[in-house]
Design an enzyme around this catalytic site. Sequence first.
Site, short mmCIF file in Angstrom:
data_model
loop_
_atom_site.label_atom_id
_atom_site.label_comp_id
_atom_site.label_asym_id
_atom_site.label_seq_id
_atom_site.Cartn_x
_atom_site.Cartn_y
_atom_site.Cartn_z
N ASP A 12 107.48 69.55 -8.04
CA ASP A 12 106.95 68.85 -6.86
C ASP A 12 105.68 68.06 -7.19
O ASP A 12 104.85 67.80 -6.31
CB ASP A 12 106.65 69.84 -5.72
CG ASP A 12 107.84 70.72 -5.39
OD1 ASP A 12 108.94 70.17 -5.19
OD2 ASP A 12 107.67 71.95 -5.35
N LYS A 15 107.14 63.30 -9.63
CA LYS A 15 107.78 62.60 -10.75
C LYS A 15 108.55 61.38 -10.27
O LYS A 15 108.59 60.35 -10.94
CB LYS A 15 108.71 63.55 -11.50
CG LYS A 15 108.02 64.74 -12.13
CD LYS A 15 109.01 65.66 -12.83
CE LYS A 15 109.91 66.41 -11.86
NZ LYS A 15 109.19 67.34 -10.98
N GLY A 39 114.55 67.60 -6.04
CA GLY A 39 114.45 66.77 -4.83
C GLY A 39 113.22 65.91 -4.81
O GLY A 39 112.12 66.39 -5.06
N HIS A 40 113.41 64.62 -4.59
CA HIS A 40 112.28 63.73 -4.37
C HIS A 40 112.74 62.52 -3.58
O HIS A 40 113.94 62.25 -3.47
CB HIS A 40 111.61 63.31 -5.68
CG HIS A 40 112.52 62.61 -6.63
ND1 HIS A 40 113.15 63.26 -7.67
CD2 HIS A 40 112.93 61.32 -6.70
CE1 HIS A 40 113.88 62.40 -8.34
NE2 HIS A 40 113.77 61.21 -7.78
N THR A 41 111.79 61.82 -3.02
CA THR A 41 112.08 60.68 -2.15
C THR A 41 111.46 59.42 -2.74
O THR A 41 110.33 59.44 -3.22
CB THR A 41 111.50 60.92 -0.74
OG1 THR A 41 112.12 62.09 -0.19
CG2 THR A 41 111.78 59.74 0.16
N THR A 134 116.90 78.20 -4.88
CA THR A 134 117.27 77.26 -3.82
C THR A 134 118.63 77.58 -3.23
O THR A 134 119.02 76.99 -2.22
CB THR A 134 117.30 75.82 -4.36
OG1 THR A 134 118.25 75.74 -5.43
CG2 THR A 134 115.93 75.39 -4.85
N ASN A 230 112.51 69.60 -12.14
CA ASN A 230 111.65 70.79 -12.08
C ASN A 230 110.40 70.54 -12.93
O ASN A 230 109.84 69.48 -12.88
CB ASN A 230 112.43 72.03 -12.50
CG ASN A 230 113.71 72.21 -11.71
OD1 ASN A 230 114.81 72.24 -12.27
ND2 ASN A 230 113.60 72.33 -10.40
N THR A 306 114.07 69.73 -1.03
CA THR A 306 115.39 70.36 -1.08
C THR A 306 115.51 71.51 -0.09
O THR A 306 116.52 71.64 0.60
CB THR A 306 115.68 70.88 -2.50
OG1 THR A 306 115.67 69.75 -3.40
CG2 THR A 306 117.04 71.56 -2.58
N LYS A 310 107.59 75.83 2.84
CA LYS A 310 106.18 75.52 2.68
C LYS A 310 105.76 75.87 1.25
O LYS A 310 106.10 76.93 0.73
CB LYS A 310 105.35 76.32 3.68
CG LYS A 310 103.86 76.03 3.62
CD LYS A 310 103.08 76.93 4.55
CE LYS A 310 103.33 76.57 6.01
NZ LYS A 310 102.39 77.32 6.90
N GLY A 419 97.72 58.58 -8.67
CA GLY A 419 98.28 58.41 -7.33
C GLY A 419 97.18 58.49 -6.29
O GLY A 419 96.41 59.46 -6.25
#
Length: 435
Positions: A12, A15, A39-41, A134, A230, A306, A310, A419
Site C-alpha cells: 500500500d 506503487k 490493489g491500486h487505483t 485477503t 505487495n 482490495t 482499515k 508524492g
Amino acid sequence: MVNVVLGAQWGDEGKGKLVDLLVGKYDLVARCAGGNNAGHTIVVDGVKYDFHMLPSGLVNPKSLNLLGNGVVIHVPSFFKELEDLETKGLNDARERLFISSRAHLVFDFHQRTDKLRELELSGASTDGKNIGTTGKGIGPTYATKASRSGIRVHHLVNDNPESWTVFENMYRRLLETRKKRYGDFEYDAEGELARFKKYKEDLKPFVVDSVVFMHKAIEAKKKILVEGANALMLDIDFGTYPFVTSSNTGIAGVISGLGIPPKVIDECYGVVKAYTTRVGEGPFPTEQLNEDGEKLQEIGAEYGVTTGRKRRCGWLDLVIMKYSTLINGYTSLNITKLDVLDTFKEIPIGIGYYYKGQKLDLFPEDLIKLGKVEVEYKVLPGWQQDITKVTKYDDLPENAKKYIKFIEDFVGVPVEWVGTGPSRDNMVHKEIQRI
C-alpha cells in the site's frame, strides 16, 4: 532495459502512482507475482481505473502487458477486471494483454479453503492471531504449486485432443485432496468444470510462452517495466513470517516470476510511504495506537483497495527500510504521501531497535523478539504547511527537504520522486546522480 518498481514496506505504498507516471515510457509492462490480492487505483483524464491482477500498463495505449509465470490467475476475476476496464474506455486492452502459459490457476475451491487455512494458521502464529489473508485463494494456490499438484494455464488451453480429459482429471484429483484435507467439503465441481470448458477457448488468445516473450523483448532492446505486487515485508522468505503473502515479493520474485537473469535489470525503484502502514495482523514496531495513529489514518485515507480494511498506522521505520534496501538493492526511492505529514509539528522516525537493552544490528527474523523491541526515534521538526501545490523539489519547505535528506543519508539511497498529494499530478521529481 528492464526497470523494476517494488514496495519497500508492508504494501500500500503507492506503487501504482509511480507506475502510472512511468508507464508511458515503456514498451512492455509485466507483473511477476501475486494475483488479485493486490490493489491500486490509477486516474487518467478524470477516469478512475482499479487494478488488482492486471498490469497498470493497460492505461498506456502503446504498452504491451504480461502476467508472468509467477502470477496466479483466478480466471473469473481476470475477465471481470478486464471487462471493467473496457467499460471505462480501454477498448484495445485485449490486444495488448498476455498471460504466461506457466502461470498457475486459482480455482474457487482455493478461495473457499483460504479462510479455513486462515483459522489453522492462526494457531501456528506466535500470539494466536490470524495471518490476515485477503481470502482470494492466493496462498492455497501457491501451496498446490509447491506440492506439484497445481494446474497451469497451459493445461487448460492445450490443443491436444486429450487435453480436456487430462485437465479434468487433474482438477478432480486436486479437489479430492481438498475434501480429504477439510472433511465434509460440499462443492459444485461440475459447475466449475463447465465454466472452465468455456474459459478454455476464451483464455487461449491471451496465452504465450512468457520466457520466449520476455527474452525476445529484451533482445529487441524494448523498454520493460516490472510492476511488483505487495512489498518486501510481506515476502514469504524475508517478511514478517508467517504474517506474509505466499510468494517472493522482492527482487528475487522478479527474476523467478518472469524467467529473466539478474544482469538485465538496470534500475530498481523502491516505493516507501512517508510513514508506515500495515493491513492485518503481525508485529509493527512503530505503530501508533493513539491520536497520532488515528490522524495518519484519517488524513491518509488508509483503507485497503482490495479488502476495504482499515490500515494500521505508525511512524516511518528506517530499520525496515535499511533491511529492505539490503535485500532489494534499490537504485532510487519514491517517497509517497509526504503531504499527510503537513500538519504535524514534530515527526518521529524510527532509527533503531533495542531488545533487552541491546541494540540490534538488523531487522530480526524472530517475531517474538520483534514484538518486544523498543524503538529509538529521531524527532524531526515538521513543516506545517500545505505542499499539495508544490511542483518543483526546490520549492518544498526546508523541513520537508531535511526530512527527505535524513532518509537518504540513513538508508544510503537517493530519493528521486516525492508524492505531494492524492492526484496523479502530485509527484515532484528530484534530480539524482546516477552511477
